[in-house]
Write a protein that holds these residues in place. Structure first.
Motif, PDB file in Angstrom:
ATOM      1  N   ALA A 340       0.558  -1.327  -0.048  1.00  0.00           N
ATOM      2  CA  ALA A 340       0.295   0.515  -0.062  1.00  0.00           C
ATOM      3  C   ALA A 340       1.166   1.558  -0.048  1.00  0.00           C
ATOM      4  O   ALA A 340       0.289   1.904  -0.698  1.00  0.00           O
ATOM      5  N   ALA A 341       1.703   1.432   0.856  1.00  0.00           N
ATOM      6  CA  ALA A 341       2.384   2.342   0.952  1.00  0.00           C
ATOM      7  C   ALA A 341       3.271   2.829  -0.199  1.00  0.00           C
ATOM      8  O   ALA A 341       3.641   3.823  -0.988  1.00  0.00           O
ATOM      9  N   THR A 342       3.447   1.271  -1.332  1.00  0.00           N
ATOM     10  CA  THR A 342       4.428   1.318  -2.248  1.00  0.00           C
ATOM     11  C   THR A 342       3.929   1.867  -3.379  1.00  0.00           C
ATOM     12  O   THR A 342       4.129   3.032  -4.661  1.00  0.00           O
ATOM     13  N   LEU A 343       2.070   2.174  -3.589  1.00  0.00           N
ATOM     14  CA  LEU A 343       1.523   2.172  -4.051  1.00  0.00           C
ATOM     15  C   LEU A 343       1.291   3.884  -3.842  1.00  0.00           C
ATOM     16  O   LEU A 343       0.965   4.393  -4.226  1.00  0.00           O
ATOM     17  N   VAL A 344       1.068   4.320  -3.045  1.00  0.00           N
ATOM     18  CA  VAL A 344       1.900   5.567  -2.274  1.00  0.00           C
ATOM     19  C   VAL A 344       2.364   6.522  -3.324  1.00  0.00           C
ATOM     20  O   VAL A 344       2.611   7.783  -3.720  1.00  0.00           O
ATOM     21  N   LEU A 345       3.656   6.007  -3.108  1.00  0.00           N
ATOM     22  CA  LEU A 345       4.634   5.808  -3.914  1.00  0.00           C
ATOM     23  C   LEU A 345       4.266   6.151  -5.955  1.00  0.00           C
ATOM     24  O   LEU A 345       5.086   7.418  -5.655  1.00  0.00           O
ATOM     25  N   LEU A 346       4.033   5.443  -6.361  1.00  0.00           N
ATOM     26  CA  LEU A 346       3.665   5.287  -7.658  1.00  0.00           C
ATOM     27  C   LEU A 346       2.581   6.364  -7.978  1.00  0.00           C
ATOM     28  O   LEU A 346       3.129   7.012  -8.709  1.00  0.00           O
ATOM     29  N   VAL A 347       1.926   6.876  -7.232  1.00  0.00           N
ATOM     30  CA  VAL A 347       0.897   7.253  -7.501  1.00  0.00           C
ATOM     31  C   VAL A 347       0.901   9.125  -6.656  1.00  0.00           C
ATOM     32  O   VAL A 347       0.745   9.452  -8.297  1.00  0.00           O
ATOM     33  N   THR A 348       1.566   9.278  -6.064  1.00  0.00           N
ATOM     34  CA  THR A 348       2.173  10.407  -6.039  1.00  0.00           C
ATOM     35  C   THR A 348       2.901  11.489  -6.873  1.00  0.00           C
ATOM     36  O   THR A 348       2.685  11.939  -7.583  1.00  0.00           O
ATOM     37  N   ALA A 349       4.018  10.125  -7.519  1.00  0.00           N
ATOM     38  CA  ALA A 349       4.856  10.647  -8.311  1.00  0.00           C
ATOM     39  C   ALA A 349       4.130  11.184  -9.687  1.00  0.00           C
ATOM     40  O   ALA A 349       5.715  11.919 -10.130  1.00  0.00           O
ATOM     41  N   MET A 350       3.549  10.954  -9.928  1.00  0.00           N
ATOM     42  CA  MET A 350       3.079  11.915 -11.177  1.00  0.00           C
ATOM     43  C   MET A 350       2.744  13.108 -10.531  1.00  0.00           C
ATOM     44  O   MET A 350       2.050  13.655 -11.791  1.00  0.00           O
TER      45      MET A 350
END
Length: 385
Positions: A340-350
């Protein structure tokens, strides 16, 4: 007859098992503010990182895994690529010192590896990091921390978007260490509220995706998880559009117009950037002679600074190690929270320019590399003095 020894509980047990040096230095990892009185800008978290790395060099590694070896090789290639590109690229007016950036990057990656291998006790780092974030919020609302973004929570962490990202990640990592469902729920509610108070719509959207993943899809089988990740990715644009003009965000038209101008300039810079990149410190745009802004897109940042090599390595390592897409079973809850934390990274990086290769990213990667993260697991006992 000898009486059985009752195990220490609660605070007493925590004090007995937690290396206080690592815990206290991890509190400072949350601070992005520069140390005062120095001739150059030195963020507080990097001083804490230097102390932790120095301590870790006196200890032996306790864990190893294929993911760790992949991480070390890939990131060694990344640092080499950045060094070659930065040293050979034509100087760019307004760019920051690439040597300083390269040193900080190397320090961050060494810290990540030491945390992942058990040279540093990872749970103590997560506890300290979370406490630092909560203390920052307390100081902010007590009037003792900077209010650079008016009512939006920022404080000593940095700008409100950086703060939002760290609150979202810090909460998920702390949840990953807890076994009680009640404590997990309370922690998630607290850090979700703190993320909301930063006013960062991007991190709110990323955290919402992470919570949906954690509560609905993380325990599903492999194919379901992959399809869910793809579906959440495509649903993100709808979520962000609906967060853009709600409640306290209703007056963001000026901010959105500025972001649109920056995005246009970023696209123009990408069009003229060579395939190998332009070097560290070049991920910025100018709107006028007096207005210079960093990128609001971490994917574009990687592409401009290190070319396609950097982009593939950073995104590939983050997604492969953080999401484990080929893992057949859901795994323990700590791994689900890490995903879930990894998804936060990949999403917010946009939408944010400093997501990859930051302290939040480093802690997520360290957790992702470890085989297990539990306060009750014997491998997480405190290091001997």
């Amino acid at each position: 007859m000898a009486q059985p020894v009752t195990p220490a509980r609660g605070l007493t047990r925590w004090l007995a098992e937690t290396p206080l040096l690592e815990f206290s230095m991890a509190i400072l990892l949350a601070a992005g503010a520069n140390l005062p009185g120095l001739p150059i800008e030195v963020p507080t978290r990097y001083v804490a990182m230097i102390v932790l790395v120095a301590v870790a060099t006196t200890r032996i590694p306790r864990f190893s895994s294929p993911e760790l070896r992949l991480f070390i090789v890939a990131l060694a290639l990344l640092v080499t690529n950045y060094a070659i590109v930065s040293a050979t690229a034509a100087p760019m007016e307004g760019a920051s010192d690439w040597r300083q950036r390269l040193f900080r990057l190397a320090l961050l990656l060494i810290f990540t590896v030491f945390a992942a291998t058990g040279r540093l006790r990872l749970i103590a780092l997560i506890d300290g990091f979370a406490v630092g974030l909560v203390l920052n919020a307390g100081l902010f609302y007590a009037g003792a921390a900077p209010h650079d973004y008016q009512e939006f929570l920022s404080g000593f962490v940095g700008d409100k978007n950086a703060a939002g990202l760290l609150y979202a990640i810090g909460g998920l990592l702390l949840v990953a260490t807890q076994s009680s469902r009640t404590m997990r729920a309370c922690t998630l509610v607290l850090f979700s509220a703190l993320t909301f108070l930063t006013g960062s719509r991007t991190t709110m959207a990323g955290l919402l995706v992470a919570v949906i993943w954690l509560t609905v899809f993380a325990r599903r089988q492999q194919l379901t998880r992959i399809l869910a990740a793809v579906g959440l990715w495509f649903a993100l644009s709808y979520v962000q559009d609906n967060l853009a003009r709600v409640g306290i965000f209703a007056d963001r038209s000026g901010t959105d117009a500025l972001r649109a101008q920056i995005a246009d300039k970023v696209a123009q810079k990408l069009a003229t950037t060579p395939p190998q990149g332009s070097g560290l410190g070049t991920a910025f745009v100018r709107l006028s002679d007096h207005q210079q802004f960093f990128f609001h897109d971490s994917y574009a940042t990687a592409l401009v600074e290190g070319g396609f090599v950097a982009l593939v390595i950073i995104v590939g390592v983050t997604a492969w190690i953080g999401l484990r897409p080929l893992r057949p079973d859901p795994g323990p809850f700590s791994r689900q929270a890490m995903e879930a934390a990894t998804l936060v990274l990949l999403v917010t990086a946009m939408q944010l320019g400093e997501v990859f290769l930051t302290i939040g990213w480093a802690l997520v990667m360290a957790v992702a590399i470890r085989p297990e993260l539990s306060r009750n697991h014997p491998s997480h006992a405190a290091h001997p003095a």
